[in-house]
Scaffold this motif. Structure first.
Motif, PDB file in Angstrom:
ATOM      1  N   ARG A  15      -0.075  -5.849   9.422  1.00 47.43           N
ATOM      2  CA  ARG A  15      -0.446  -4.729  10.290  1.00 47.43           C
ATOM      3  C   ARG A  15      -0.568  -5.179  11.741  1.00 47.43           C
ATOM      4  NH1 ARG A  15      -4.110  -3.814   6.112  1.00 47.43           N
ATOM      5  NH2 ARG A  15      -5.870  -4.490   7.397  1.00 47.43           N
TER       6      ARG A  15
ATOM      7  N   PHE B 207       3.389  -4.608  12.991  1.00 46.61           N
ATOM      8  CA  PHE B 207       3.339  -3.259  13.547  1.00 46.61           C
ATOM      9  C   PHE B 207       2.496  -3.180  14.814  1.00 46.61           C
ATOM     10  CE2 PHE B 207       4.426  -2.926   9.105  1.00 46.61           C
ATOM     11  CZ  PHE B 207       5.512  -2.068   9.143  1.00 46.61           C
TER      12      PHE B 207
ATOM     13  N   TRP C  11       4.508  -1.633   1.013  1.00 42.27           N
ATOM     14  CA  TRP C  11       5.647  -1.194   1.826  1.00 42.27           C
ATOM     15  C   TRP C  11       6.836  -2.136   1.705  1.00 42.27           C
ATOM     16  CZ3 TRP C  11       7.906  -3.448   6.270  1.00 42.27           C
ATOM     17  CH2 TRP C  11       7.295  -4.638   6.720  1.00 42.27           C
TER      18      TRP C  11
ATOM     19  N   ASN D  20      11.125  -2.161   9.859  1.00 45.60           N
ATOM     20  CA  ASN D  20      10.852  -1.305   8.694  1.00 45.60           C
ATOM     21  C   ASN D  20      11.749  -0.093   8.558  1.00 45.60           C
ATOM     22  OD1 ASN D  20       9.791   0.088  10.953  1.00 45.60           O
ATOM     23  ND2 ASN D  20       8.299   1.142   9.672  1.00 45.60           N
TER      24      ASN D  20
ATOM     25  N   THR E 188      12.194   5.100   6.687  1.00 47.85           N
ATOM     26  CA  THR E 188      11.237   4.158   7.254  1.00 47.85           C
ATOM     27  C   THR E 188      10.092   3.940   6.271  1.00 47.85           C
ATOM     28  OG1 THR E 188       9.950   5.862   8.391  1.00 47.85           O
ATOM     29  CG2 THR E 188      11.772   4.878   9.609  1.00 47.85           C
TER      30      THR E 188
ATOM     31  N   ARG F  93       6.113   2.035   5.988  1.00 49.41           N
ATOM     32  CA  ARG F  93       5.044   1.342   6.698  1.00 49.41           C
ATOM     33  C   ARG F  93       3.755   1.406   5.892  1.00 49.41           C
ATOM     34  NH1 ARG F  93       5.817   6.110   9.914  1.00 49.41           N
ATOM     35  NH2 ARG F  93       4.017   7.505   9.738  1.00 49.41           N
TER      36      ARG F  93
ATOM     37  N   SER G 205       1.530   2.898   0.902  1.00 52.05           N
ATOM     38  CA  SER G 205       2.501   2.942   1.995  1.00 52.05           C
ATOM     39  C   SER G 205       2.970   4.371   2.209  1.00 52.05           C
ATOM     40  CB  SER G 205       3.701   2.033   1.707  1.00 52.05           C
ATOM     41  OG  SER G 205       4.406   2.466   0.551  1.00 52.05           O
TER      42      SER G 205
END
Length: 393
Positions: free
Chosen positions: A48, A52, A208, A282, A296, A298, A307
């Protein structure tokens, strides 16, 4: 011949060779992984924050907020976010939380508004994020309002997509992230001229990475989809261009077989292949002859076994197709029905079963074959990002 056309022709001829000789592009070695990688909370936190929270990823298509003050909301790995079209045509993204007591400002998935008004105490904010109103401010007390607008997240619109970094302390440069090769590939697709057709979102009880792996995998097609995709697509056939962080590849329709032993010069590649891109970290983009699809994946929250998968069809407008609205709607409803039947009814049960299996304490070491090239490259980039220590502010 341009570099792009050279790449296409090279990949098409490579694919013909693979179909004829029962081969595929391969990675250099078999890789190993462990079940804990898909349920470990510490690793999920690193993903995370270091993935991301550090690099751009796609959260929508520009046509989904086409007009000023149109917005969409997203549950991101680190924040709940609002993305809104500005009056000047630009876009901004904010954390979906009032700066007074942290109440969520917007519940809807999308909409249009001239003012964000908190449901708790009615503090309000402009679409620019500026704090507009403090209710009963004569009793609240004085403070510097300029420092208490909505918290802004980095966002950029490029190649038709809305990209964010899920970290208020970062800046965004999508062109640099994509690199010259992938940026040029996406520029050639002209996705900004298309419109997003009723995007779908699914919350899945699955890590994910399992989801992403499943949709990079050409090895499973005839086994998991024997009566659908397996009837029209070749299994275990991939021609891939590795750009280092992202990659581009072809999968083959069985109609390509007609060119075996013949010169394919002048063949319409789009009719006999599916052209795809992996956009790290992703996203999976599939270019068809008539439209573009985007998948996508995530994580969200602290649970590594949860996810979000988002699916989009980007299609030409009614004007570009020459269809009336009713015929246009029927066409894309049919495409959605096909996609949903394959993904929801065939892929999801297998991938969710994989997550259940990963909960076994003695699942054993797993293997990734040399023929699973796209999965190797996804994991290579993910491992690289997770190892990078974030820059301090």
């Amino acid at each position: 011949m341009t570099l792009d056309s050279e790449m296409h022709e090279r990949a098409f001829r490579t694919m013909l060779r693979h179909v004829e000789k029962e081969t595929t592009d391969e990675y250099g070695e078999i890789a190993r992984s462990e079940a804990i990688d898909y349920r470990d909370r510490e690793l999920a936190a690193l993903e995370r924050d270091r993935v991301f929270g550090e690099v751009p990823f796609i959260v929508g298509h520009g046509s989904e907020i086409a007009k000023p003050n149109e917005f969409l909301t997203r549950t991101l790995p680190r924040n709940n976010a609002i993305v809104i079209r500005q009056r000047d045509g630009g876009v901004k993204a904010f954390v979906n939380a009032c700066r007074h007591r942290g109440a969520q400002l917007v519940e809807e998935e999308s909409g249009r508004c001239r003012l964000f008004s908190c449901p708790y105490h009615r503090w309000s904010y402009d679409p620019s994020g500026e704090l507009r109103t403090v209710t009963l401010d004569d009793t609240f007390g004085d403070f510097d309002r300029s420092g208490f607008g909505l918290v802004e997240l980095p966002v950029e619109e490029r190649h038709g997509f809305l990209w964010v970094i899920d970290n208020a302390g970062r800046t965004i440069d999508v062109e640099s992230w994509l690199g010259p090769e992938m940026d040029a590939v996406l520029a050639g697709y002209k996705i900004e001229d298309l419109v997003s057709v009723t995007p779908h979102s699914f919350d899945r009880p699955t890590n994910w990475k399992i989801m992403q792996d499943g949709f990079l995998d050409n090895y499973h097609v005839k086994y998991a989809h024997p009566n659908t995709a397996g009837k029209v697509l070749h299994t275990n056939k991939l021609a891939l261009e590795d750009f280092g962080r992202h990659f581009w590849f072809l999968a083959a329709r069985k109609s390509i077989d007609r060119f075996i032993g013949a010169d394919p010069g002048g063949a319409n590649m789009e009719k006999h292949t599916i052209e795809s891109c992996f956009l790290a970290p992703n996203s999976m983009l599939l270019k068809h002859a008539t439209h573009v699809e985007l998948l996508t994946f995530r994580p969200y929250g602290a649970d590594p076994e949860s996810s979000v998968m988002e699916m989009r069809i980007m299609a030409p407008t009614t004007e570009a197709t020459g269809l009336d609205q009713e015929a246009w709607d029927r066409l894309w409803a049919k495409n959605w029905k096909i996609m949903i039947s394959i993904i929801h009814d065939e892929d999801f049960p297998i991938l969710e079963g994989s997550q259940k299996a990963m909960r076994s304490q003695d699942a054993g070491t797993m293997l990734l074959g040399r023929n699973e090239l796209g999965n190797h490259l996804f994991r290579r980039e993910l491992d690289r990002l997770v190892r990078i220590e974030p820059a301090t502010d």
